[in-house]
Enzyme design. Structure first.
Site, mmCIF file in Angstrom:
data_model
loop_
_atom_site.group_PDB
_atom_site.id
_atom_site.type_symbol
_atom_site.label_atom_id
_atom_site.label_comp_id
_atom_site.label_asym_id
_atom_site.label_seq_id
_atom_site.Cartn_x
_atom_site.Cartn_y
_atom_site.Cartn_z
ATOM 1 N N ASP A 215 1.013 -1.457 0.017
ATOM 2 C CA ASP A 215 0.058 0.259 -0.285
ATOM 3 C C ASP A 215 0.524 1.511 -0.338
ATOM 4 O O ASP A 215 0.261 2.178 0.010
ATOM 5 C CB ASP A 215 -0.663 -0.163 1.356
ATOM 6 C CG ASP A 215 -0.089 0.517 2.628
ATOM 7 O OD1 ASP A 215 0.844 -0.436 2.361
ATOM 8 O OD2 ASP A 215 -0.908 0.386 3.761
ATOM 9 N N ASP A 293 6.986 -4.244 14.489
ATOM 10 C CA ASP A 293 7.645 -2.841 14.189
ATOM 11 C C ASP A 293 7.927 -2.243 15.466
ATOM 12 O O ASP A 293 8.827 -1.977 15.976
ATOM 13 C CB ASP A 293 6.498 -2.156 13.015
ATOM 14 C CG ASP A 293 5.221 -1.855 13.378
ATOM 15 O OD1 ASP A 293 4.561 -3.011 14.337
ATOM 16 O OD2 ASP A 293 4.652 -1.495 12.891
#
Length: 449
Positions: A215, A293
């Site tokens: 994306d 992350d």
């Protein structure tokens, strides 16, 4: 290599010397004690066949020795060609080791790993990567697909050999703690990252890779940026990644006219980032089952290292729908400015990003700027005025100022987004602002998260 070449040359020299000795031997061969005999004399007629026969036998013996010597030299030469790799094609006798290293880095192969799942809009991501990619050989595209989504598979396949399409083989559900049942997607993403990075560094054996998700749209100088900063990442152990993303990169908060500006940051930005195989060697054995992350932002992984990030982002996200259900997208992410002009980073001197040099000039710039109150900052237009500093003294102070200024106010292990030594640099009303802790700052407090 030099020693082996010398041996081969020595063998050839020995061969030539032997021929010379043979000629000398034949020319200086001793005559009969009675002196030379005339072929017409009876004695000469008897001696001549015997001498010729002896000469022929001697010559034959010498030829056999020479042939054996030549065969040994040839075998040795072939062995060296088999064992010794061919030298690089681009070699100049005047190149220094540093120049050769820089040339090798300029030609380094850096694959782009695109992680895909069930977004057929991956086409938007791939189209821009292919449009701006300067070389298919130096920047191969690898699309790793999870989820098994048929339409996304067809879109990726439509690019044919322009991309390498690999597929995560394990699509099974992952057992998760009951309280994490709604976070199943984060577990799948972490599993996919581990498998895909393993393919890049273990199966394909690349030494560096750029990671993007399906994306993301990239800027025109996306590849130029990473190519230019790769040598710095390789040489500076205080760095562990290069990111294309500025967490506070909304259009009103960056200086678009200074798109060449780069910063060090203690916050792992992600969203288009470069890592080396050596870092994967370190991270792979302890890779987390989920929330990879945020795990990267923990002190145990960061280990005091920083990333490089740009003033103006080289990626933007168009993926509102995802496992995070649009968290931060409507408030921050959709406003991030994507750089729209090409900066020739490979022609710029980026040595200012080395830790010692960066801290010397950056900290001096921050703490020599006059301190102001937020009220003063908000009422001034800021045009053509110098940089200023806003100071915070605690977690609550930071969050209040960040929220009032439109910055992302969350902290991970005490580190603010885009921050370096607790300092966040941004633009407010056309003026450079440093949101900074006191100059006697001693480190991050993980309890601030």
């Amino acid at each position: 290599m030099l020693k082996k070449t010398s041996l081969a040359l020595g063998g050839a020299a020995l061969f030539l010397a032997w021929n010379g000795l043979l000629l000398l031997f034949l020319w200086s061969r001793p005559q009969s004690p009675q002196g030379p005999q005339s072929p017409q004399s009876p004695e000469g007629s008897r001696l001549l066949p015997a001498q010729l026969l002896q000469l022929a036998q001697d010559a034959e013996a010498e030829l056999r020795l020479q042939r054996d010597l030549l065969l040994q030299i040839q075998r040795f030469s072939r062995l060296q060609h088999q064992k010794t790799p061919k030298p690089p094609q681009i070699i100049t006798t005047s190149s220094t080791p540093k120049e050769e290293e820089e040339e090798e880095e300029e030609l380094a192969v850096i694959p782009v790993l695109v992680l895909a799942c069930d977004r057929s809009s991956v086409r938007r991501c791939l189209d821009k990567l292919l449009r701006y990619r300067p070389s298919a050989r130096r920047f191969p595209l690898i699309v790793s697909q999870d989820c098994g989504h048929a339409e996304t598979t067809r879109v990726i396949a439509s690019y044919g050999p322009a991309v390498a399409h690999i597929r995560q083989p394990d699509l099974s559900d992952i057992p998760v703690p009951p309280e994490h049942r709604k976070f199943q997607g984060y577990y799948r993403i972490s599993r996919h990252y581990r498998w895909a990075l393993g393919q890049v560094f273990r199966t394909f054996r690349y030494r560096a890779a750029i990671v993007v998700e399906d994306d993301l749209e990239v800027a025109p100088d996306f590849f130029e940026y990473f190519q230019a900063v790769l040598p710095l990442l390789r040489r500076d152990p205080s760095l562990w990644c290069i990111s294309a993303w500025n967490d506070n990169g909304k259009e009103a908060m960056v200086d678009a006219g200074r798109a060449e500006l780069l910063y060090r940051t203690d916050f792992f930005p992600g969203l288009g980032w470069l890592l080396l195989a050596e870092l994967w060697d370190e991270l792979e054995p302890k890779w987390p089952p989920a929330f990879w992350d945020d795990w990267m932002r923990q002190p145990e992984q960061r280990r005091g290292r920083s990333c490089v990030r740009p003033e103006v982002s080289r990626t933007m996200t168009f993926g509102r729908k995802g496992v995070s259900h649009g968290q931060f997208f409507d408030q921050y992410l959709k406003f991030i400015k994507l750089n729209d002009r090409f900066v020739p980073f490979t022609q710029l001197d980026l040595s200012y990003l080395k830790k010692e040099e960066y801290e010397r000039f950056f900290l001096q710039q921050v703490y020599s700027a006059p301190e102001v109150k937020i009220e003063e900052l908000q009422k001034d237009s800021g045009r053509d005025l110098g940089a200023v500093r806003l100071q915070y003294r605690g977690r609550d102070s930071f969050k209040a100022l960040a929220k009032a200024l439109g910055l992302m106010d969350d902290l991970k292990s005490g580190v603010p987004r885009a921050g370096y030594r607790g300092i966040v640099s941004f633009v407010c009303r056309g003026r450079r602002v440093f949101l900074a802790p006191p100059s006697d700052w001693t480190g991050y407090d993980p309890s601030w998260s």
